[in-house]
Design an enzyme around this catalytic site. Sequence first.
Site, mmCIF file in Angstrom:
data_model
loop_
_atom_site.group_PDB
_atom_site.id
_atom_site.type_symbol
_atom_site.label_atom_id
_atom_site.label_comp_id
_atom_site.label_asym_id
_atom_site.label_seq_id
_atom_site.Cartn_x
_atom_site.Cartn_y
_atom_site.Cartn_z
ATOM 1 N N GLU A 257 0.949 -1.184 -0.112
ATOM 2 C CA GLU A 257 -0.103 -0.104 0.059
ATOM 3 C C GLU A 257 0.924 1.278 -0.113
ATOM 4 O O GLU A 257 1.554 1.457 1.246
ATOM 5 C CB GLU A 257 -0.953 -0.164 1.264
ATOM 6 C CG GLU A 257 -2.033 0.551 1.193
ATOM 7 C CD GLU A 257 -2.208 1.774 2.196
ATOM 8 O OE1 GLU A 257 -2.083 2.861 1.775
ATOM 9 O OE2 GLU A 257 -2.758 1.507 3.245
ATOM 10 N N CYS A 296 -2.439 8.594 3.749
ATOM 11 C CA CYS A 296 -2.232 7.886 2.267
ATOM 12 C C CYS A 296 -3.555 8.297 1.440
ATOM 13 O O CYS A 296 -3.714 8.150 0.266
ATOM 14 C CB CYS A 296 -2.082 6.629 2.477
ATOM 15 S SG CYS A 296 -3.113 5.545 3.668
HETATM 16 P P1 NDP Z 1 9.366 4.090 3.901
HETATM 17 O O1 NDP Z 1 9.005 3.385 2.790
HETATM 18 O O2 NDP Z 1 10.785 4.606 4.127
HETATM 19 O O3 NDP Z 1 8.955 3.337 5.556
HETATM 20 C C1 NDP Z 1 7.753 2.579 5.745
HETATM 21 C C2 NDP Z 1 8.256 1.394 6.311
HETATM 22 O O4 NDP Z 1 9.152 0.549 5.695
HETATM 23 C C3 NDP Z 1 8.914 1.881 7.546
HETATM 24 O O5 NDP Z 1 8.438 0.830 8.837
HETATM 25 C C4 NDP Z 1 10.325 1.706 7.657
HETATM 26 O O6 NDP Z 1 10.992 1.455 8.611
HETATM 27 C C5 NDP Z 1 10.174 0.323 6.611
HETATM 28 N N1 NDP Z 1 11.418 0.173 5.624
HETATM 29 C C6 NDP Z 1 12.315 0.991 5.158
HETATM 30 N N2 NDP Z 1 13.291 0.735 4.516
HETATM 31 C C7 NDP Z 1 12.973 -0.760 4.390
HETATM 32 C C8 NDP Z 1 13.354 -1.839 3.786
HETATM 33 N N3 NDP Z 1 14.658 -1.853 2.895
HETATM 34 N N4 NDP Z 1 13.034 -3.142 4.058
HETATM 35 C C9 NDP Z 1 11.916 -3.264 4.897
HETATM 36 N N5 NDP Z 1 11.107 -2.075 5.630
HETATM 37 C C10 NDP Z 1 11.826 -1.026 5.370
HETATM 38 O O7 NDP Z 1 8.347 5.265 4.225
HETATM 39 P P2 NDP Z 1 8.458 6.488 5.109
HETATM 40 O O8 NDP Z 1 7.769 6.269 6.192
HETATM 41 O O9 NDP Z 1 9.861 7.063 5.180
HETATM 42 O O10 NDP Z 1 7.538 7.514 4.372
HETATM 43 C C11 NDP Z 1 8.163 8.133 3.112
HETATM 44 C C12 NDP Z 1 7.008 8.603 2.101
HETATM 45 O O11 NDP Z 1 6.170 7.312 2.123
HETATM 46 C C13 NDP Z 1 6.169 9.638 2.589
HETATM 47 O O12 NDP Z 1 6.730 10.742 2.256
HETATM 48 C C14 NDP Z 1 5.062 9.362 1.701
HETATM 49 O O13 NDP Z 1 5.087 9.615 0.418
HETATM 50 C C15 NDP Z 1 4.972 7.840 1.647
HETATM 51 N N6 NDP Z 1 4.047 7.243 2.651
HETATM 52 C C16 NDP Z 1 2.821 6.690 2.037
HETATM 53 C C17 NDP Z 1 1.995 5.981 3.053
HETATM 54 C C18 NDP Z 1 0.878 5.455 2.830
HETATM 55 O O14 NDP Z 1 0.004 5.128 3.501
HETATM 56 N N7 NDP Z 1 0.629 5.015 1.645
HETATM 57 C C19 NDP Z 1 2.157 6.165 4.682
HETATM 58 C C20 NDP Z 1 3.295 6.757 4.792
HETATM 59 C C21 NDP Z 1 4.207 7.225 3.833
HETATM 60 P P3 NDP Z 1 11.926 2.840 9.225
HETATM 61 O O15 NDP Z 1 10.987 3.649 9.617
HETATM 62 O O16 NDP Z 1 12.520 1.983 10.560
HETATM 63 O O17 NDP Z 1 12.782 3.104 8.208
#
Ligand code: NDP
Length: 681
Positions: A257, A296
């Site tokens: 998502e 989102c």
């Molecule tokens: P990320 O994709 O970086 O993080 C989402 C989750 O994935 C976090 O729990 C993160 O952990 C984890 N993660 C990061 N890298 C990895 C990896 N290589 N393997 C497995 N898990 C991983 O998104 P952000 O939270 O930084 O948000 C960035 C952008 O994403 C926002 O600016 C927005 O554009 C979008 N977003 C979309 C959402 C939605 O619901 N569709 C919700 C939130 C964000 P950790 O935090 O420890 O890095």
Amino acid sequence: MSALLESYAAGSWFRAEDEGRPLLDAVTGEEVARISSTGLDLAAMTDHARIVGGPAVRELTFHQRGAVLKAVAKLLGADKDELYALSARTGATLRDSQVDVDGGIGTLFSYASKASRELPADTIVLDGDTEQLGRTGVFLGQHLYTSRPGIAVQINAFNFPVWGMLEKLAPAFLAGLPTIVKPASQGAWLTEAVVRRIIDSGLMPEGSLQLLCGSPDGLLDQLGPQDSVAFTGSAATGALLRQHAAVVHGGVQLGVEADSLNCSILGPDVTTEDPELDLFVKGVVTEMTVKAGQKCTAIRRAIVPAAMADEVVAAISARLAKVTVGNPSAEGVRMGALASLAQRDDVRKAISTLRSSAEIVFGDPDRVDVVGADAERGAFMSPVLLRATAGATEPHEVEAFGPVSTVITYESLDEAIALAALGRGSLAGSLVTHDPQVARQVTLGLAPWHGRLLVLDRDDAPESTGHGSPLPVLVHGGPGRAGGGEELGGIRAVLHHMQRTAVQASPDMLTAITGQWTKGAAQQVDEQHPFRKSLAELRIGDTIRSASRTVTLDDIDRFAELTGDTFYAHTDAEAAAANPLFGGIVAHGYLVVSIAAGLFVDPDPGPVLANFGVDHLRLLTPVKAGDTIDVVLTVKQITPRASADYGEVRWDAVVSNADGAAVATYDVLTLVAKTLDNQEG
Ligand code: NDP
């Protein structure tokens, strides 16, 4: 130094070997906690889930799993103020925290109740009817869902530390899967607090919930073909996960998502005099400011008729001007901070890209008046409204994950639909119109690109849950850019976690496998009438073969008189004779069913307490005056109710005529006392 968040792994709380990295309060910039997973034994976590957690959950029926979720919901509901306080440090206002905390708890309650009402008191779910695969009916097919002996890994985004976890946990738990939750680091202190309360309560079976605070590096390497990963976050991380060997070659199921450029369309019918204009404007402003636009499902694109654009921009701007930004605990603050300074930098960058084809018409991304906090130390930002120039592409491509939206204009409805599709797939869309033709055209045009659509007007506005609120009973997830995943949607999300298998077997084998009597399987007729048996004594396949009874013209006349149903086919011989299906007077279908009841009931007080309905009634062959009918009633399914002294018994009923042709088939639903002692209910 602040506390290091712990992971709950393999039955105990784990503290990383190093000091971890600091997590900052979104409002004050102070350190709230530290996070690290250094030294965490990920293989021990997955083993624990597989060996301890999974079997413990799968031992419970769906109803028992639902009861666990309900108890967890009550537990968390009793502690909301402490959770709100932790939530405020993520930048959330009280209203934002309610969306997250109460929304999460509400999702648990919803799943608990759906489990008891829509799932069987069993560990498998049947899907559809049996399919007869041969001529005589000795070879049948039945689809059924079973629990996978796997693990549900849930990787959540930073914006909903509580809801994000619980909306994934509830369906996975109901499906019989142990969960490993990996919250986003930012805000993980809130998720950790929730998990700690659940673990301390002992409500969930050991191993069914584990928490991974910090980097999940290496976790996917531990997963196999019965496991799944549900991810919410950026498209970039989603793409990385899609390419992981465990997904590409290892058979791990991945649900994504990701970000989504959701739109709201103002219908061409709406004028400045209509209440729909205000509904549209309010919707856009709400979505820009709740959670500071870090949702989102938020409206990134406001698509409006060109002729209305000036009015819409002015109305949205006027409302935004009233939004006080600041410390969520300060009086009058309507919008809090973004999750982190890094997040604010990202949003500013996205706005500068948007500016290549849109101009800012409200707000300044680099300056904001803030109440009760320092505008630079906290991740504060003004709401920013942009207006796109003709042919703009960036607003359809760039997601500014903050209080940002762009007004885009259209000339025709077809153009509005085409503009919506330029987002390449969204989680949620809305249309504000009071014109039914517009509603149909736009809904059919938008539906293939969206997971959920809201059609808003003056009639449904009083009860509308709004554009951006995912609901536990409706699907959440969208095609294309939105990730292609699907969550929630009531029991759909539970079945999504289970394996559907087509089983081919004889009726007796299917009865043994499914625990439900299957047509063609053995039927036991013994001396005792099944209505004299308690739930404890009844067996699947117990059967009554009734005596027969002739239906007379007098029966039909009297039934017509008694009920007032004097439809010509029952009362007018000449007209009935001309009816191509009947060719003469026939008995009322309900008379046939009533006579059948008279044939199978055992009248004296006993364990059968009530008849609460009839399912799937089909009237197959007309019954004419003089026809003789009988009924065979067989126990098909027995479902004890956990919270009552009785349970439900579903009986298969087949009414036949003297030629042996089925006249009517249906299921009779009764309530039966669990033992003969509590037959009075
Ligand atoms: P990320 O994709 O970086 O993080 C989402 C989750 O994935 C976090 O729990 C993160 O952990 C984890 N993660 C990061 N890298 C990895 C990896 N290589 N393997 C497995 N898990 C991983 O998104 P952000 O939270 O930084 O948000 C960035 C952008 O994403 C926002 O600016 C927005 O554009 C979008 N977003 C979309 C959402 C939605 O619901 N569709 C919700 C939130 C964000 P950790 O935090 O420890 O890095």
